[in-house]
Design an enzyme around this catalytic site. Structure first.
Site, PDB file in Angstrom:
ATOM      1  N   SER A  61       0.794  -1.243   0.000  1.00  0.00           N
ATOM      2  CA  SER A  61       0.000   0.000   0.000  1.00  0.00           C
ATOM      3  C   SER A  61       0.818   1.279   0.000  1.00  0.00           C
ATOM      4  O   SER A  61       0.251   2.356  -0.194  1.00  0.00           O
ATOM      5  CB  SER A  61      -0.932   0.008   1.209  1.00  0.00           C
ATOM      6  OG  SER A  61      -1.983  -0.898   0.994  1.00  0.00           O
ATOM      7  N   LYS A  64       0.412   3.403  -2.927  1.00  0.00           N
ATOM      8  CA  LYS A  64      -0.748   4.298  -3.080  1.00  0.00           C
ATOM      9  C   LYS A  64      -0.301   5.761  -3.108  1.00  0.00           C
ATOM     10  O   LYS A  64      -0.950   6.612  -3.726  1.00  0.00           O
ATOM     11  CB  LYS A  64      -1.772   4.028  -1.963  1.00  0.00           C
ATOM     12  CG  LYS A  64      -2.403   2.633  -2.135  1.00  0.00           C
ATOM     13  CD  LYS A  64      -3.201   2.188  -0.946  1.00  0.00           C
ATOM     14  CE  LYS A  64      -4.070   0.994  -1.291  1.00  0.00           C
ATOM     15  NZ  LYS A  64      -3.860  -0.248  -0.642  1.00  0.00           N
ATOM     16  N   TYR A 189      -2.971  -2.563 -10.639  1.00  0.00           N
ATOM     17  CA  TYR A 189      -2.928  -2.399  -9.173  1.00  0.00           C
ATOM     18  C   TYR A 189      -2.125  -3.530  -8.515  1.00  0.00           C
ATOM     19  O   TYR A 189      -1.247  -3.286  -7.689  1.00  0.00           O
ATOM     20  CB  TYR A 189      -4.367  -2.345  -8.629  1.00  0.00           C
ATOM     21  CG  TYR A 189      -4.445  -2.375  -7.121  1.00  0.00           C
ATOM     22  CD1 TYR A 189      -4.235  -1.224  -6.368  1.00  0.00           C
ATOM     23  CD2 TYR A 189      -4.715  -3.570  -6.443  1.00  0.00           C
ATOM     24  CE1 TYR A 189      -4.285  -1.258  -4.977  1.00  0.00           C
ATOM     25  CE2 TYR A 189      -4.764  -3.605  -5.057  1.00  0.00           C
ATOM     26  CZ  TYR A 189      -4.550  -2.449  -4.328  1.00  0.00           C
ATOM     27  OH  TYR A 189      -4.591  -2.486  -2.956  1.00  0.00           O
ATOM     28  N   TYR A 241      -4.538   3.972   7.977  1.00  0.00           N
ATOM     29  CA  TYR A 241      -5.895   3.427   7.992  1.00  0.00           C
ATOM     30  C   TYR A 241      -6.649   3.785   9.268  1.00  0.00           C
ATOM     31  O   TYR A 241      -6.535   4.893   9.763  1.00  0.00           O
ATOM     32  CB  TYR A 241      -5.883   1.902   7.788  1.00  0.00           C
ATOM     33  CG  TYR A 241      -5.080   1.514   6.590  1.00  0.00           C
ATOM     34  CD1 TYR A 241      -5.502   1.894   5.325  1.00  0.00           C
ATOM     35  CD2 TYR A 241      -3.889   0.830   6.708  1.00  0.00           C
ATOM     36  CE1 TYR A 241      -4.753   1.576   4.207  1.00  0.00           C
ATOM     37  CE2 TYR A 241      -3.140   0.514   5.598  1.00  0.00           C
ATOM     38  CZ  TYR A 241      -3.572   0.885   4.356  1.00  0.00           C
ATOM     39  OH  TYR A 241      -2.844   0.596   3.278  1.00  0.00           O
ATOM     40  N   VAL A 259       1.240  -3.812   3.761  1.00  0.00           N
ATOM     41  CA  VAL A 259       1.218  -5.121   4.424  1.00  0.00           C
ATOM     42  C   VAL A 259       2.477  -5.955   4.167  1.00  0.00           C
ATOM     43  O   VAL A 259       2.644  -7.013   4.764  1.00  0.00           O
ATOM     44  CB  VAL A 259      -0.040  -5.968   4.077  1.00  0.00           C
ATOM     45  CG1 VAL A 259      -1.282  -5.417   4.748  1.00  0.00           C
ATOM     46  CG2 VAL A 259      -0.218  -6.137   2.593  1.00  0.00           C
TER      47      VAL A 259
HETATM   48  O1  DON Z   1      -4.578  -4.947  -2.062  1.00  0.00           O
HETATM   49  C1  DON Z   1      -4.105  -5.370  -1.026  1.00  0.00           C
HETATM   50  O2  DON Z   1      -4.778  -5.845  -0.113  1.00  0.00           O
HETATM   51  C2  DON Z   1      -2.588  -5.304  -0.884  1.00  0.00           C
HETATM   52  N1  DON Z   1      -1.977  -5.427  -2.159  1.00  0.00           N
HETATM   53  C3  DON Z   1      -2.176  -4.014  -0.258  1.00  0.00           C
HETATM   54  C4  DON Z   1      -2.833  -3.745   1.088  1.00  0.00           C
HETATM   55  C5  DON Z   1      -1.957  -3.053   2.058  1.00  0.00           C
HETATM   56  O3  DON Z   1      -0.757  -2.960   1.914  1.00  0.00           O
HETATM   57  C6  DON Z   1      -2.603  -2.541   3.286  1.00  0.00           C
HETATM   58  N2  DON Z   1      -1.600  -2.016   4.184  1.00  0.00           N
HETATM   59  N3  DON Z   1      -1.226  -1.919   5.230  1.00  0.00           N
END
Ligand code: DON
Length: 305
Positions: A61, A64, A189, A241, A259
């Site tokens: 993320s 983003k 994405y 978040y 993540v």
């Molecule tokens: O789309 C997803 O769920 C992951 N590729 C990215 C989510 C993420 O990194 C949330 N972060 N803390």
């Protein structure tokens, strides 16, 4: 600084046992739960490293922040923020519940999955490949690292298990937030989330934001001062978040987590920070990473508040 970073890493490593490595993307479950590393890039050109700073991890993320920069460069901020809001949320990063029933049913902000998928759909390019290449090129530029590439195993794993993201994207197609081919948007994405970086790469992105959009190592501007300010503001309110409020109290640095275990921090006029620790808390934020940033913020009085 070096001694302080070494001590912070030593003192915070114990926290890794309190969290879990992400497993909803199966390939991420292979991450080393005990790892913790940091890179600090100061605006006067110094770089400091400690702990497992050499380990590569997927940006997830934190991308983003990058896709938001590219989308604003391509479309202008007014158009981008007509498709995605600027409001924080108390829901988890992949929530579907807040896509309906408020301000024109647009995603609440660009830092949650729905918002980021909508942002990716706005990026210029005649094909998914071209869109992805443009983002990757921007990423290489803003990190000063030409060797950055995708972790193909993580990409395949995300694509195979990304049904929650698919649900978000198809829903947004139904409400007119996303136009065009949903699977193509998702493919870009997933690929962007699977780009591999180190603490140094994300510290450098933080340093560009800290320096109001100018790369401190060559004085080249990549985004305007205003866009840099907007992105840092959204990082404060939404970057961690549904943990953003507590994080603002304890750390107070505009930040974005992923993540894969990374956290990017941008301390205006001072430094970019890249932290890595794959053991995550319930919000999907690096558990030792939070402790590292809290200690660093206290030690050098980095909170903006
Ligand atoms: O789309 C997803 O769920 C992951 N590729 C990215 C989510 C993420 O990194 C949330 N972060 N803390």
């Amino acid at each position: 600084m070096q001694r302080i970073l070494d001590n912070i890493i030593k003192d915070t490593r114990k926290w890794t046992i309190e969290g879990q490595v992400a497993s909803y993307i199966p390939e991420l479950a292979k991450g080393d739960r005990d790892a913790v590393g940091i890179c600090v890039t100061t605006l006067d050109g110094e770089e400091f490293f400690a702990g497992d700073y050499k380990t590569k991890f997927t940006i997830q993320s934190i991308s983003k922040v990058i896709t938001l920069m590219v989308a604003i460069c391509d479309n202008g901020k007014d158009y981008v923020f007509s498709k995605v809001g600027m409001e924080p949320t108390e829901q988890p990063f992949n929530s579907i519940t807040n896509l309906e029933g408020h301000d024109r049913n647009i995603p609440l902000n660009p830092m949650i999955n729905s918002g980021a998928i909508a942002i990716v759909s706005l990026i210029n390019g005649n094909s998914p490949e071209e869109k992805f290449e443009r983002i990757l090129r921007f990423m290489k530029k803003i990190t000063g690292n030409d060797t950055i590439s995708v972790n193909e195993e993580v990409y395949k794993s995300e694509k195979a298990t990304g049904d929650r993201n698919r649900a978000l994207a198809y829903f947004m197609k139904s409400t007119g937030v996303i136009e065009g081919d949903v699977e193509e948007v998702l493919d870009v994405y997933f690929r962007v989330c699977s780009i591999e970086v180190t603490c140094r790469d994300i510290a450098r992105i933080g340093a560009v934001l800290a320096n109001a959009g100018v790369m401190p190592w060559n004085d080249e501007r990549v985004i305007s001062r205003e866009v840099s300010r907007i992105i840092k503001t959204i990082m404060v309110t939404c970057g961690m978040y549904d943990g953003s409020g507590k994080y603002a109290v304890h750390v107070g640095i505009p930040s974005k987590s992923g993540v894969g275990g990374g956290i990017l921090g941008a301390v205006t006029r001072r430094m970019g920070i890249g932290v890595f620790g794959p053991s995550l808390d319930d919000h999907g934020n690096s558990i030792a990473g939070l402790k590292v940033l809290e200690a660093l913020s206290k030690e050098f009085d980095l909170s903006i508040f």
